[in-house]
Design an enzyme around this catalytic site. Structure first.
Site, mmCIF file in Angstrom:
data_model
loop_
_atom_site.group_PDB
_atom_site.id
_atom_site.type_symbol
_atom_site.label_atom_id
_atom_site.label_comp_id
_atom_site.label_asym_id
_atom_site.label_seq_id
_atom_site.Cartn_x
_atom_site.Cartn_y
_atom_site.Cartn_z
ATOM 1 C CD GLU A 1 -2.913 -1.162 0.152
ATOM 2 O OE1 GLU A 1 -3.069 -0.132 -0.534
ATOM 3 O OE2 GLU A 1 -3.544 -2.229 -0.029
ATOM 4 C CB CYS B 1 -6.747 -3.019 6.126
ATOM 5 S SG CYS B 1 -6.768 -4.784 6.495
ATOM 6 C CG HIS C 1 -4.595 -5.243 1.779
ATOM 7 N ND1 HIS C 1 -4.854 -3.895 1.625
ATOM 8 C CD2 HIS C 1 -5.458 -5.681 2.757
ATOM 9 C CE1 HIS C 1 -5.814 -3.533 2.471
ATOM 10 N NE2 HIS C 1 -6.191 -4.585 3.172
HETATM 11 N N1 PCA Z 1 -8.602 -7.201 6.122
HETATM 12 C C1 PCA Z 1 -9.574 -6.144 6.326
HETATM 13 C C2 PCA Z 1 -9.535 -5.884 7.792
HETATM 14 C C3 PCA Z 1 -8.831 -7.024 8.417
HETATM 15 C C4 PCA Z 1 -8.204 -7.745 7.299
HETATM 16 O O1 PCA Z 1 -7.416 -8.706 7.385
HETATM 17 C C5 PCA Z 1 -9.343 -4.913 5.453
HETATM 18 O O2 PCA Z 1 -8.816 -5.054 4.335
HETATM 19 O O3 PCA Z 1 -9.718 -3.813 5.859
#
Ligand code: PCA
Length: 215
Positions: A79, A142, A166
């Site tokens: 990100e 997240c 991610h």
């Molecule tokens: N993914 C979610 C929140 C927790 C996770 O593992 C997200 O992408 O916001």
């Protein structure tokens, strides 16, 4: 020896497994050489996640903080930017769904990751593992944690660097067969993350190569 704090999330919504936490544990068990990695699991709630992260940062006193979360991505998705808004697409694990609320009232609109994101993505790709730069961590928990991390580093711990990644589903997860989302074995995800951590620990500066997007 550099200290790294690597967080993953507990499962949320329909899932009983979160590969972000599984991968964090694998990296803690077998860290890149020269790094001491502490894995911490964060609650998937808007209220509890940032305080838990702050406590982990204070406990471990890391040089580098990388937070992980699950998202339907094709690989290691690094990100670029955290934005100051919660606009939850569903319920968090406390049953809350904030809409258009600032994460830090009067905080800046956004923070950039302080990881060398392109250098990390390129290094992962060189190892034959799919990696990308992402322009949005969403507006669920997240992004909330990513913004909370960067605000914490900016206001309380400037010398430390950090960012958010991610990770994709694993082939065994129900969403993969139900919705046909992309997946990656968790061992491969962990290997990609080791490369990210080793690269980020060794380099402050990024490489200047085009990796932009038109949308
Ligand atoms: N993914 C979610 C929140 C927790 C996770 O593992 C997200 O992408 O916001």
């Amino acid at each position: 020896m550099s200290r790294v704090l690597l967080t993953g999330f507990e499962p949320f919504q329909q899932d009983t497994y979160n590969p972000s936490w599984a991968a964090a544990q694998l990296v803690q068990e077998k860290p890149p050489s020269g790094l001491e990695v502490t894995a911490v699991r964060l609650p998937c709630t808007f209220t509890k996640s940032i305080p838990a992260l702050r406590e982990a940062v204070l406990d471990t006193d890391p040089d580098l903080v990388v937070c992980l979360g699950l998202s339907p991505r094709r690989g290691i998705s690094i990100e670029r930017v955290a934005i100051n808004v919660d606009d939850s697409p569903g319920l968090d694990n406390d049953g809350r769904q904030p809409v258009d609320e600032p994460i830090v009232p009067d905080g800046p609109a956004a923070y950039f990751s302080t990881l060398p994101i392109k250098r990390c993505a390129a290094a992962v790709q060189q190892a034959g593992i799919f990696a990308e730069i992402s322009l949005s961590a969403g507006t669920f928990v997240c992004n909330h944690v990513f913004y909370g991390l960067m605000h914490l580093l900016e206001t309380e711990a400037k010398q430390r660097r950090g960012g958010f990644i991610h990770v994709p589903h694993t082939p065994e997860m129900p969403a993969v067969s139900a919705y046909g989302v992309a997946s990656m074995p968790v061992d491969t995800t962990a290997e990609g993350l080791r490369i990210v951590l080793a690269t980020a620990a060794a380099h402050d500066s990024d490489i200047k190569v085009p990796w932009g997007a038109t949308s």
